[in-house]
Design a protein around this motif. Structure first.
Motif, PDB file in Angstrom:
ATOM      1  N   ALA A 221       0.830  -1.210   0.000  1.00 13.45           N
ATOM      2  CA  ALA A 221       0.000   0.000   0.000  1.00 13.45           C
ATOM      3  C   ALA A 221       0.859   1.253   0.000  1.00 13.45           C
ATOM      4  O   ALA A 221       0.552   2.239  -0.673  1.00 13.45           O
ATOM      5  N   LEU A 222       1.970   1.228   0.749  1.00 11.35           N
ATOM      6  CA  LEU A 222       2.861   2.383   0.792  1.00 11.35           C
ATOM      7  C   LEU A 222       3.470   2.661  -0.573  1.00 11.35           C
ATOM      8  O   LEU A 222       3.514   3.811  -1.033  1.00 11.35           O
ATOM      9  N   VAL A 223       3.916   1.621  -1.245  1.00  4.80           N
ATOM     10  CA  VAL A 223       4.505   1.797  -2.579  1.00  4.80           C
ATOM     11  C   VAL A 223       3.460   2.292  -3.571  1.00  4.80           C
ATOM     12  O   VAL A 223       3.726   3.165  -4.412  1.00  4.80           O
ATOM     13  N   GLY A 224       2.236   1.747  -3.479  1.00  2.00           N
ATOM     14  CA  GLY A 224       1.184   2.189  -4.385  1.00  2.00           C
ATOM     15  C   GLY A 224       0.809   3.644  -4.188  1.00  2.00           C
ATOM     16  O   GLY A 224       0.605   4.383  -5.167  1.00  2.00           O
ATOM     17  N   VAL A 225       0.730   4.098  -2.949  1.00  2.00           N
ATOM     18  CA  VAL A 225       0.403   5.501  -2.676  1.00  2.00           C
ATOM     19  C   VAL A 225       1.522   6.412  -3.168  1.00  2.00           C
ATOM     20  O   VAL A 225       1.271   7.480  -3.747  1.00  2.00           O
ATOM     21  N   ALA A 226       2.775   6.004  -2.945  1.00  2.00           N
ATOM     22  CA  ALA A 226       3.898   6.818  -3.427  1.00  2.00           C
ATOM     23  C   ALA A 226       3.867   6.966  -4.942  1.00  2.00           C
ATOM     24  O   ALA A 226       4.139   8.039  -5.484  1.00  2.00           O
ATOM     25  N   GLU A 227       3.510   5.895  -5.640  1.00  2.00           N
ATOM     26  CA  GLU A 227       3.418   5.973  -7.094  1.00  2.00           C
ATOM     27  C   GLU A 227       2.289   6.901  -7.527  1.00  2.00           C
ATOM     28  O   GLU A 227       2.431   7.670  -8.488  1.00  2.00           O
ATOM     29  N   GLN A 228       1.168   6.859  -6.827  1.00  2.00           N
ATOM     30  CA  GLN A 228       0.049   7.745  -7.160  1.00  2.00           C
ATOM     31  C   GLN A 228       0.411   9.211  -6.920  1.00  2.00           C
ATOM     32  O   GLN A 228      -0.022  10.092  -7.671  1.00  2.00           O
ATOM     33  N   LEU A 229       1.202   9.495  -5.906  1.00  2.00           N
ATOM     34  CA  LEU A 229       1.585  10.872  -5.594  1.00  2.00           C
ATOM     35  C   LEU A 229       2.766  11.360  -6.423  1.00  2.00           C
ATOM     36  O   LEU A 229       3.140  12.533  -6.323  1.00  2.00           O
ATOM     37  N   GLY A 230       3.379  10.497  -7.207  1.00  2.00           N
ATOM     38  CA  GLY A 230       4.523  10.900  -8.012  1.00  2.00           C
ATOM     39  C   GLY A 230       5.818  10.952  -7.237  1.00  2.00           C
ATOM     40  O   GLY A 230       6.770  11.611  -7.663  1.00  2.00           O
ATOM     41  N   VAL A 231       5.908  10.235  -6.106  1.00  2.00           N
ATOM     42  CA  VAL A 231       7.128  10.188  -5.296  1.00  2.00           C
ATOM     43  C   VAL A 231       7.879   8.919  -5.689  1.00  2.00           C
ATOM     44  O   VAL A 231       7.409   7.800  -5.428  1.00  2.00           O
ATOM     45  N   ILE A 232       9.031   9.073  -6.309  1.00  2.00           N
ATOM     46  CA  ILE A 232       9.760   7.923  -6.838  1.00  2.00           C
ATOM     47  C   ILE A 232      11.060   7.671  -6.073  1.00  2.00           C
ATOM     48  O   ILE A 232      11.887   6.878  -6.503  1.00  2.00           O
ATOM     49  N   SER A 233      11.251   8.330  -4.955  1.00  2.00           N
ATOM     50  CA  SER A 233      12.485   8.201  -4.195  1.00  2.00           C
ATOM     51  C   SER A 233      12.390   7.031  -3.220  1.00  2.00           C
ATOM     52  O   SER A 233      11.431   6.922  -2.446  1.00  2.00           O
TER      53      SER A 233
END
Length: 638
Positions: A221-233
């Motif tokens: 879920a954390l990785v999916g939310v980061a991808e939705q927000l455009g955070v790739i770090s």
């Protein structure tokens, strides 16, 4: 009135929520400063920032830190930052003695960096290395040592402009990005005593955050939310996970829950969002298709026939209701355990935590490629001998105006004392007691990094054509730019060309009064000796460069030369001489800008700017303000 009161109430509640979130960040930093990296606090000096720092200091002391905030001076030297030889103890004992630097003293503490946007790149590199490795490596003065140092950074972003921000390397390694500039003293609660955590709770969290576990569904879920927000770090994901663990340990939980994950994403990932998450489209498969009713057209026309009356049902059994409630509870638990449902729920919380102006601010910052302003810091950097920012030392003899660095010379000689005394003893020479043996190769000379002053020179066309069209606007624009240069203590000069001569009406100066007087008395009329203006302006720029200045030239002309270099009239000969002068001047590496002030942009001015190597800006319809702003932006890009 009711809507206005409601808007103010919402705004006040949002500010209170921002402050409470900032207090929560302070608590998290007291639990695990090194694992969270720290915080970048964008706030100018004032009571709001002082109150937050005071709260952080109090919470950190409750968590077991003795001296939580250790201040890092802006121009700190490498020796004071990472450590070096203690010269006093070395001279007393006769052996090289290392002393710890500021970073080593910050172990298990917090490093306070005032004016973080101005910290030198070298100092940032050393702080970043310690954050990544957890230790300080000293390799200097013949000594090698590794000192454990695990600390967090509190970087105070005091930049005035939006493009003045701390180094990106620090930003990548700090978990939290706080902006307290939107808060005023009246927006804060009367006291923060009610929000102080218990000392035992903080101590428990510091000792047990490492044993908190994270489920695989939470990670997905954390990785999916980061991808939705455009955070790739990857660093941002790691910091968010450490934040969730600290939150769980603070609540005395053994596993990260959904609530902890939501809070961590709101604190770490939402301020880093580069786009708004897109909501998933409704699933059309779940909606049954409407049956084609070609055979019953009357039922489509009569709404009463579309919904049959509900059949009579017996009264529900209480035991069946109880079983139904249990089934619904189990279904909700299954949905909560579903990774997609968990990701959607967390994504809603993350989207709600994104600041309203964040994406707009990111778009504005993307357009800012260079710092604002055309003077001051635009001067060239050179190595000086007398003044400037210390740049370290190099081996050399103190001659020709060079300054001997006594401390660095002694520091270079200390590691070789045992070898030199042994050599003297083997040679049968007398060994002096209590003295340092210094040789020629030990001498160190000082170096400084100084930024040269900028000379902005305006070459104004005061011929008849420009006087008729744009001389008034050019004068106004030059006066505005002169005032801007005066604020930064840059030097300015004004040259006008008309008739058959190019005259330096204002020699390089910092006096705004002289500049205004020279502009007010600037006459107009006559021919356009463009070739002479190019030759003499670059001659003045070359002379100023030999004096240590960084010249920048601004031409305000229509580019239509009609006076040759020998003073004879005639447009063909004058344009040929101007092109020849432009080609000769293009060998200089001066920053220059060509402002075409003619009513309609002409090919002559564009071609002349290309030969000269200048940036070309046509301004056919602009006043003094527009011209001055265009010049400032043009010199930044030139």
């Amino acid at each position: 009135m009711e809507n206005l009161a409601q808007t103010q109430e919402i705004s006040k509640s949002a500010k209170l929520e921002t402050w409470l979130r900032a207090l929560q960040v302070a608590q998290l930093l007291a639990i695990h400063p090194h694992g969270l990296g720290g915080v970048i606090l964008r706030a100018r000096s004032g009571p709001v920032r002082d109150r937050w720092l005071s709260y952080l200091n109090t919470v950190a002391q409750l968590g077991g830190m003795r001296l939580p905030l250790r201040k890092m001076p802006l121009g700190i030297s490498d020796e004071n930052l990472i450590g070096g030889i203690d010269l006093d103890q070395t001279l007393r004992t006769g052996k090289a003695v290392l002393r710890q630097g500021l970073l080593a003293q910050c172990d298990q503490q917090l490093l306070l960096m005032p004016m973080a946007e101005r910290v030198e790149v070298g100092a940032v590199a050393k702080v970043v290395s310690a954050l990544d490795n957890g230790f300080i490596a000293i390799e200097r003065d013949g000594q090698s040592r590794r000192i454990e140092s695990r600390f967090g950074v509190v970087a105070l972003d005091e930049g005035i402009e939006d493009d003045e921000q701390p180094n990106e390397k620090i930003r990548q390694r700090t978990a939290f990005l706080l902006n307290l500039d939107i808060l005023g003293w009246r927006d804060l609660p009367e006291t923060d005593d009610d929000f102080l955590p218990d000392a035992q709770t903080l101590q428990y969290a510091r000792e047990n955050f490492s044993v908190v576990t994270v489920s695989e569904d939470s990670l997905n879920a954390l990785v999916g939310v980061a991808e939705q927000l455009g955070v790739i770090s990857i660093r941002a994901l790691n910091l968010a996970m450490n934040t969730a663990k600290c939150l769980a340990a603070f609540d005395r939980e053994d596993e990260v829950t959904n609530m902890h994950l939501q809070q961590a994403i709101a604190l770490v990932l939402s301020p880093r969002a580069t786009r708004l998450p897109q909501s998933a489209p409704p699933e059309e498969e779940e909606i049954p298709p409407e049956p084609e009713s070609d055979e019953q057209p009357e039922s489509e026309q009569d709404p009463l026939d579309q919904e049959p009356p509900p059949p009579e049902t017996p009264p529900p059994d209480p035991s069946e209701d109880q079983n139904r409630n249990e089934d619904e509870g189990e279904e909700q638990e299954n949905n909560a355990e579903n990774p997609q449902a968990l990701e959607d729920e967390i994504l809603e919380a993350a989207q709600a935590a994104i600041p309203a102006d964040l994406l707009a601010r990111l778009a504005d910052l993307a357009d800012l490629k260079t710092p604002k302003g055309m003077g001051g810091k635009t001067g060239a950097i050179k190595v000086g001998r007398i003044r400037g920012r210390p740049l370290g030392n190099i081996p050399g003899m103190p001659e020709g105006g060079k300054t001997l660095s006594i401390i660095d010379t002694l520091r270079a000689a200390v590691p070789w004392q045992a070898v030199r005394r042994a050599e003297m003893k083997a040679a049968g020479k007398t060994i002096p007691l209590g003295k340092i043996l210094i040789r020629k190769e030990d001498f160190r000379i000082k170096r400084y990094q100084e930024r040269t002053q900028t000379l902005t020179m305006f070459i104004v066309d005061a011929s008849g054509s420009s006087a008729m069209h744009r001389l008034a606007e050019a004068k106004g624009a030059v006066e505005l730019l002169l005032a801007e240069c005066y604020v930064r203590r840059d030097q300015v000069a004004v040259m006008s060309f008309r008739g058959s001569v190019a005259e330096l009406v204002l020699a390089p100066t910092r006096s705004l009064v002289k500049a205004k007087r020279a502009l007010s008395g600037l006459p107009g009329g006559g021919g356009t000796p463009l070739s002479r203006a190019i030759d003499e302006s670059f001659e003045v720029a070359s002379a100023s460069m030999r004096k240590g200045l960084t010249p920048a030239l601004v031409f305000l002309t229509d580019g239509r030369a009609n006076i040759a270099k020998d003073g004879s009239p005639g447009r063909p000969k004058a344009m040929e001489d101007a092109q020849q002068s432009a080609r000769a001047a293009s060998h200089y590496s001066f920053k220059s800008l060509w402002i075409d002030t003619s009513p309609q942009a002409r090919d002559e001015g564009k071609a002349m700017a290309a030969m000269l190597g200048s940036m070309y800006l046509p301004l056919p319809n602009a006043g003094a303000n527009e011209v001055s702003q265009a010049i400032m932006q043009g010199l930044k890009k030139a």
